[in-house]
Each structure stands twice: as structure tokens, then as C-alpha cells.
Design an enzyme around this catalytic site. Structure first.
Site, PDB file in Angstrom:
ATOM      1  N   ASP A 121       0.850  -1.185   0.000  1.00  0.00           N
ATOM      2  CA  ASP A 121       0.000   0.000   0.000  1.00  0.00           C
ATOM      3  C   ASP A 121       0.885   1.234   0.000  1.00  0.00           C
ATOM      4  O   ASP A 121       2.001   1.200   0.523  1.00  0.00           O
ATOM      5  CB  ASP A 121      -0.894   0.019   1.242  1.00  0.00           C
ATOM      6  N   ASP A 139      -7.015  -1.158  -4.563  1.00  0.00           N
ATOM      7  CA  ASP A 139      -8.055  -0.845  -3.571  1.00  0.00           C
ATOM      8  C   ASP A 139      -8.976   0.254  -4.085  1.00  0.00           C
ATOM      9  O   ASP A 139     -10.199   0.201  -3.883  1.00  0.00           O
ATOM     10  CB  ASP A 139      -7.428  -0.406  -2.252  1.00  0.00           C
TER      11      ASP A 139
END
Length: 164
Positions: A121, A139
Site C-alpha cells: 500500500d 483498492d
């Protein structure tokens, strides 16, 4: 050769997977884990983090060797279901776009899980003192795809069947 209209949405899926992998590869090779850079003061940060769990870092602290297998297997089942819905379904353009985005996001994240055992991330957003969990392109695609599907459900009139 002309592709059936529904298969054309796979280009969106492929684009999401390529963009997701490219951005993650850049962060993985150009920054160290825990690297952080403020983009917009007290609001948007670029970070390098890994999430071995699922959304919002659920199960991230689990040390079970079965978790990775369960998450990878579950993701592969979801990917197959999404691909089937995209190719065989009877949805409109907004639902197809939503399914293609979900499929691309799920594929990007499961690729990370297979390669690294965790999802990379790199975006982080702060709203006042609240830190939104770090996320990535996959995401974002999953979130936008889910919104498209919800909007399609709300605003697409249901087909009625007439009895004779």
C-alpha cells in the site's frame, strides 16, 4: 476479429492490473518499507507499507500460516466469479465497468499476496486526527467498482416480465 461487447471491458481490467503492478513495483524498488512523504500538508501522504491482512488491516497481526492460503484461495474464487459475471452476465455499461474494476483490483492485490505474502500500500489520507488506512490503485479500483455496481442497482430500472 471483433470482440463481443462484454469482453471489451477486460481492457479496463488489464489496465488496472498493469497500473497497480507498476505503481507497487516502483514503491517496492525505490523506497524502503516505512518510507513516508507528505504530499499535501496534514492530508495526503505517500507511504510504503505492507498489509498481510485484508481491508483496513484486519487480520494483519495474525501469524497463522493458513491465513495467506485462505486469503489467496478466497481471492481466486472471487476473481473467477467476477470474471464469469462480466463475461456471461446481462448487465449494462455501469455494471460492466464496476465488475471490470473489481476484477482488476482483486487481481492486482492477489498478485501481490502470491508474490510477497502481503499487499503493498502507498496512499495514506488523514482527515483531522483520523488516519485512513493505507491503500493502493487496486483498492481504489475495488472501491470505485463497488460504487458503480451500487449505482447500477439503484438507478437501473428492473425488467418486468408480463404474464400472458
Amino acid at each position: 476479429m471483433k470482440l463481443p461487447a462484454r469482453l471489451r471491458w477486460l481492457w479496463l481490467t488489464l489496465g488496472i492490473v498493469v497500473l497497480d503492478r507498476a505503481t507497487k513495483a516502483w514503491f517496492e524498488t525505490q523506497t524502503d518499507l516505512s518510507w513516508r512523504h507528505e504530499v499535501v500538508r496534514n492530508f495526503i501522504y505517500l507511504v510504503h507499507s505492507r498489509n498481510p491482512g485484508i481491508a483496513f488491516s484486519l487480520f494483519a497481526d495474525s501469524h497463522s500460516p493458513w491465513l495467506r492460503i485462505l486469503l489467496t484461495g478466497g481471492s481466486l474464487i472471487v476473481i473467477c466469479a467476477l470474471a464469469w459475471l462480466l463475461v456471461a452476465g446481462q448487465s449494462g455499461a455501469m455494471a460492466c465497468a464496476g465488475l471490470a474494476l473489481l476484477l482488476g483490483g482483486a487481481t492486482g492485490n492477489v498478485t501481490d499476496r502470491i508474490l510477497h505474502g502481503a499487499v503493498t500500500d502507498f496512499f495514506e489520507v488523514w482527515l483531522g486526527s483520523y488516519r485512513w488506512p493505507a491503500f493502493n490503485v487496486a483498492d481504489s479500483a475495488i472501491t470505485i467498482g463497488a460504487i458503480f455496481l451500487i449505482l447500477d442497482l439503484i438507478f437501473t430500472p428492473a425488467k418486468t416480465t408480463e404474464k400472458k
